[in-house]
Design a protein around this motif. Structure first.
Motif, PDB file in Angstrom:
ATOM      1  N   MET A 212       0.822  -1.215   0.000  1.00  0.00           N
ATOM      2  CA  MET A 212       0.000   0.000   0.000  1.00  0.00           C
ATOM      3  C   MET A 212       0.857   1.267   0.000  1.00  0.00           C
ATOM      4  N   LEU A 213       2.093   1.142   0.503  1.00  0.00           N
ATOM      5  CA  LEU A 213       3.011   2.278   0.558  1.00  0.00           C
ATOM      6  C   LEU A 213       4.178   2.121  -0.410  1.00  0.00           C
ATOM      7  N   GLY A 214       4.076   1.130  -1.304  1.00  0.00           N
ATOM      8  CA  GLY A 214       5.132   0.896  -2.279  1.00  0.00           C
ATOM      9  C   GLY A 214       6.383   0.280  -1.685  1.00  0.00           C
ATOM     10  N   VAL A 215       6.246  -0.426  -0.571  1.00  0.00           N
ATOM     11  CA  VAL A 215       7.380  -1.029   0.127  1.00  0.00           C
ATOM     12  C   VAL A 215       7.323  -2.547  -0.030  1.00  0.00           C
ATOM     13  N   SER A 216       8.403  -3.128  -0.526  1.00  0.00           N
ATOM     14  CA  SER A 216       8.486  -4.587  -0.673  1.00  0.00           C
ATOM     15  C   SER A 216       8.961  -5.195   0.638  1.00  0.00           C
ATOM     16  N   ILE A 217       8.197  -6.150   1.158  1.00  0.00           N
ATOM     17  CA  ILE A 217       8.548  -6.826   2.413  1.00  0.00           C
ATOM     18  C   ILE A 217       8.653  -8.319   2.102  1.00  0.00           C
ATOM     19  N   PRO A 218       9.886  -8.866   2.067  1.00  0.00           N
ATOM     20  CA  PRO A 218      10.089 -10.251   1.617  1.00  0.00           C
ATOM     21  C   PRO A 218       9.753 -11.292   2.671  1.00  0.00           C
ATOM     22  N   ILE A 219       8.455 -11.434   2.949  1.00  0.00           N
ATOM     23  CA  ILE A 219       7.953 -12.428   3.893  1.00  0.00           C
ATOM     24  C   ILE A 219       6.996 -13.350   3.150  1.00  0.00           C
ATOM     25  N   GLU A 220       7.141 -14.657   3.387  1.00  0.00           N
ATOM     26  CA  GLU A 220       6.233 -15.640   2.784  1.00  0.00           C
ATOM     27  C   GLU A 220       5.592 -16.482   3.877  1.00  0.00           C
ATOM     28  N   PRO A 221       4.348 -16.924   3.676  1.00  0.00           N
ATOM     29  CA  PRO A 221       3.719 -17.819   4.654  1.00  0.00           C
ATOM     30  C   PRO A 221       4.276 -19.236   4.547  1.00  0.00           C
ATOM     31  N   ARG A 222       4.698 -19.794   5.658  1.00  0.00           N
ATOM     32  CA  ARG A 222       5.212 -21.167   5.701  1.00  0.00           C
ATOM     33  C   ARG A 222       4.326 -21.968   6.645  1.00  0.00           C
ATOM     34  N   LYS A 223       3.587 -22.891   6.074  1.00  0.00           N
ATOM     35  CA  LYS A 223       2.562 -23.620   6.810  1.00  0.00           C
ATOM     36  C   LYS A 223       3.164 -24.647   7.761  1.00  0.00           C
ATOM     37  N   ALA A 321      -3.667 -26.128  11.668  1.00  0.00           N
ATOM     38  CA  ALA A 321      -2.534 -25.606  10.899  1.00  0.00           C
ATOM     39  C   ALA A 321      -2.413 -24.104  11.106  1.00  0.00           C
ATOM     40  N   GLY A 322      -1.190 -23.607  11.018  1.00  0.00           N
ATOM     41  CA  GLY A 322      -0.922 -22.178  11.112  1.00  0.00           C
ATOM     42  C   GLY A 322       0.084 -21.760  10.061  1.00  0.00           C
ATOM     43  N   LEU A 323       0.284 -20.462   9.933  1.00  0.00           N
ATOM     44  CA  LEU A 323       1.198 -19.923   8.937  1.00  0.00           C
ATOM     45  C   LEU A 323       2.322 -19.156   9.624  1.00  0.00           C
ATOM     46  N   ARG A 324       3.550 -19.572   9.394  1.00  0.00           N
ATOM     47  CA  ARG A 324       4.703 -18.851   9.928  1.00  0.00           C
ATOM     48  C   ARG A 324       5.135 -17.774   8.931  1.00  0.00           C
ATOM     49  N   PRO A 325       5.407 -16.556   9.391  1.00  0.00           N
ATOM     50  CA  PRO A 325       5.919 -15.512   8.489  1.00  0.00           C
ATOM     51  C   PRO A 325       7.426 -15.689   8.269  1.00  0.00           C
ATOM     52  N   TRP A 326       7.781 -16.310   7.171  1.00  0.00           N
ATOM     53  CA  TRP A 326       9.152 -16.756   6.884  1.00  0.00           C
ATOM     54  C   TRP A 326       9.957 -15.690   6.159  1.00  0.00           C
ATOM     55  N   THR A 327      11.226 -15.546   6.560  1.00  0.00           N
ATOM     56  CA  THR A 327      12.180 -14.745   5.790  1.00  0.00           C
ATOM     57  C   THR A 327      13.347 -15.632   5.380  1.00  0.00           C
ATOM     58  N   GLU A 328      14.059 -15.193   4.377  1.00  0.00           N
ATOM     59  CA  GLU A 328      15.130 -16.007   3.785  1.00  0.00           C
ATOM     60  C   GLU A 328      16.236 -16.335   4.776  1.00  0.00           C
ATOM     61  N   ASP A 329      16.573 -15.408   5.667  1.00  0.00           N
ATOM     62  CA  ASP A 329      17.664 -15.658   6.613  1.00  0.00           C
ATOM     63  C   ASP A 329      17.164 -16.064   7.997  1.00  0.00           C
ATOM     64  N   HIS A 330      15.867 -16.325   8.121  1.00  0.00           N
ATOM     65  CA  HIS A 330      15.255 -16.830   9.362  1.00  0.00           C
ATOM     66  C   HIS A 330      15.328 -15.829  10.515  1.00  0.00           C
ATOM     67  N   LEU A 331      15.568 -14.573  10.225  1.00  0.00           N
ATOM     68  CA  LEU A 331      15.509 -13.523  11.224  1.00  0.00           C
ATOM     69  C   LEU A 331      14.338 -12.598  10.909  1.00  0.00           C
ATOM     70  N   PRO A 332      13.700 -12.033  11.920  1.00  0.00           N
ATOM     71  CA  PRO A 332      12.587 -11.120  11.651  1.00  0.00           C
ATOM     72  C   PRO A 332      13.067  -9.796  11.085  1.00  0.00           C
TER      73      PRO A 332
END
Length: 391
Positions: A212-223, A321-332
């Motif tokens: 909505m603000l033109g900001v890319s946030i690289p988070i994916e749902p990991r079930k 089941a739940g969804l984990r907010p995953w990042t590539e380096d496993h840090l928030p």
């Protein structure tokens, strides 16, 4: 709903609760918007562990220790009990190679100053007579604790409201923009409001707010899936995971059957205060699908019986089941977004949202207040992923 707000937090899960609590405690005028009910997303579909045992030695572990200290303080501060217990946790090994890896893990953690130690077969037998006889040993982290994630979320929100925070549920954010004065304009299904600063604590939905603000946030749902089983026998008193959980979490190779590998299944065993067991877990990228896959459930049950053969006779109460907010380096991502002044992200905790909620809330308050932060923030910056791609 008031027209103008100082700081608006988008997201009513445990991260939003921690931010609201620590900000309101320091006197910041804080408002939380939640599209459903409080703790209705990932925070209600997870286990309740405050762990250092599964964190990389160094920054990750130290951040977890800080969070454990804060949760211990919250147990003294908050009015509503959240079933806090501090029994420690263990990882178990099923072969010689895992035992060697466990020793290396313990050596690294001890060098970083953490309270880790090795366990042999006799130690495991003393831990639980229900363990499989052929396990090689394991390791222990004595500082690990457990909570009821529902109740910790509600308890922090209760504390925040008592300190002056405003909480709005059933309030879905439809759009966020900036007006000519630099204020944020937040359009919701309950009306439009403005704010000086916005914190995106929307978990797996954080990328949608960012767009909505033109900001890319690289988070994916990991079930991930869990089984709740009836505590018909006293199997164990504290959290148990297999060493393969670490390998699954960080994407390493395991010697397991194809389905276990495909679904990222690894033993997680957690006794609850209600005298039942949580048994998990799995990891798969499957979009926002929350349907329980019975093939995964069978795989989790089979894996649990590998370590606890006596579980074969126990009664399953439910699965979810739940969804984990995953990042590539496993840090928030806990960061100000420089290209949008006043916009912060506090999301991407993967399976560590419960563990790291307290420290996340604390450092967000410190950043908003312009204070020195309790931990270094460089590894958690939003733009770290952009730099990795550029370089």
């Amino acid at each position: 709903m008031k027209r103008h707000h100082d700081v608006v937090v988008i997201g009513g899960g445990i991260i939003g609760a921690a931010i609201a609590y620590y900000c309101s405690k320091s006197g910041i005028n804080i408002t939380v918007l939640e599209k459903n009910e409080l703790a209705s997303g990932t925070s209600s579909r997870c286990d309740g562990n405050i762990l250092a045992i599964d964190k990389d030695p160094g920054f990750d572990s130290q951040m977890s220790l800080k969070s454990q200290e804060l949760v211990h303080q919250l147990n003294e501060e908050l009015d509503i009990s959240f079933e806090y217990r501090n029994p420690g946790s263990i990882l178990v090994c099923e072969n010689e190679q895992e035992l060697e890896a466990a020793q290396q893990w313990v050596d690294q953690q001890q060098a970083a100053g953490l309270d880790f130690c090795m366990l042999d077969r006799e130690d495991l037998r003393n831990e639980s007579r229900y363990f499989a006889d052929d396990l090689y040993g394991g390791l222990e982290c004595k500082t690990d604790s457990t909570v009821n994630p529902y109740m910790l979320t509600y308890s922090m929100f209760d504390g925040a409201v008592r300190q002056g925070a405003d909480i709005y549920t059933k309030t879905e954010v439809k759009n966020v923009s900036k007006d000519a004065t630099g204020s944020f304009v937040i359009e919701t299904n309950q009306g439009t409001l403005t704010a000086n600063q916005v914190v995106n604590a929307a978990g797996v939905w954080a990328p949608r707010i960012g767009e909505m603000l033109g900001v890319s946030i690289p988070i994916e749902p990991r079930k991930g899936q869990l089984i709740v089983a009836s505590r018909e026998q006293p199997v164990g008193l504290r959290k148990v995971m297999e060493l393969g959980y670490l390998i699954s979490k960080f994407g390493g190779e395991r010697i397991v059957d194809p389905l276990t590998d495909q679904y990222g299944v690894a033993l997680v065993f957690e006794p609850t205060e209600s005298q039942n067991f949580l048994i998990g877990s799995s990891r798969e990228f499957n979009g926002f699908d929350l349907k329980v896959n019975q093939e995964v459930t069978r795989c989790i049950a089979k894996r649990a019986m590998r370590f606890y053969p006596g579980m074969a006779d126990m009664t399953v109460i439910r699965t979810y089941a739940g969804l984990r907010p995953w990042t590539e380096d496993h840090l928030p991502i806990i960061s100000h977004v420089d290209e949008v002044p006043g916009f912060y992200v506090a999301a991407g905790h993967e399976g560590d949202g419960i563990s790291l909620a307290a420290i996340t809330g604390k450092v967000m308050e410190e950043m908003i207040s312009g204070k020195e932060t309790s931990i270094p923030m460089e590894p958690l910056r939003h733009d770290r992923f952009k730099e990795r791609v550029t370089n």
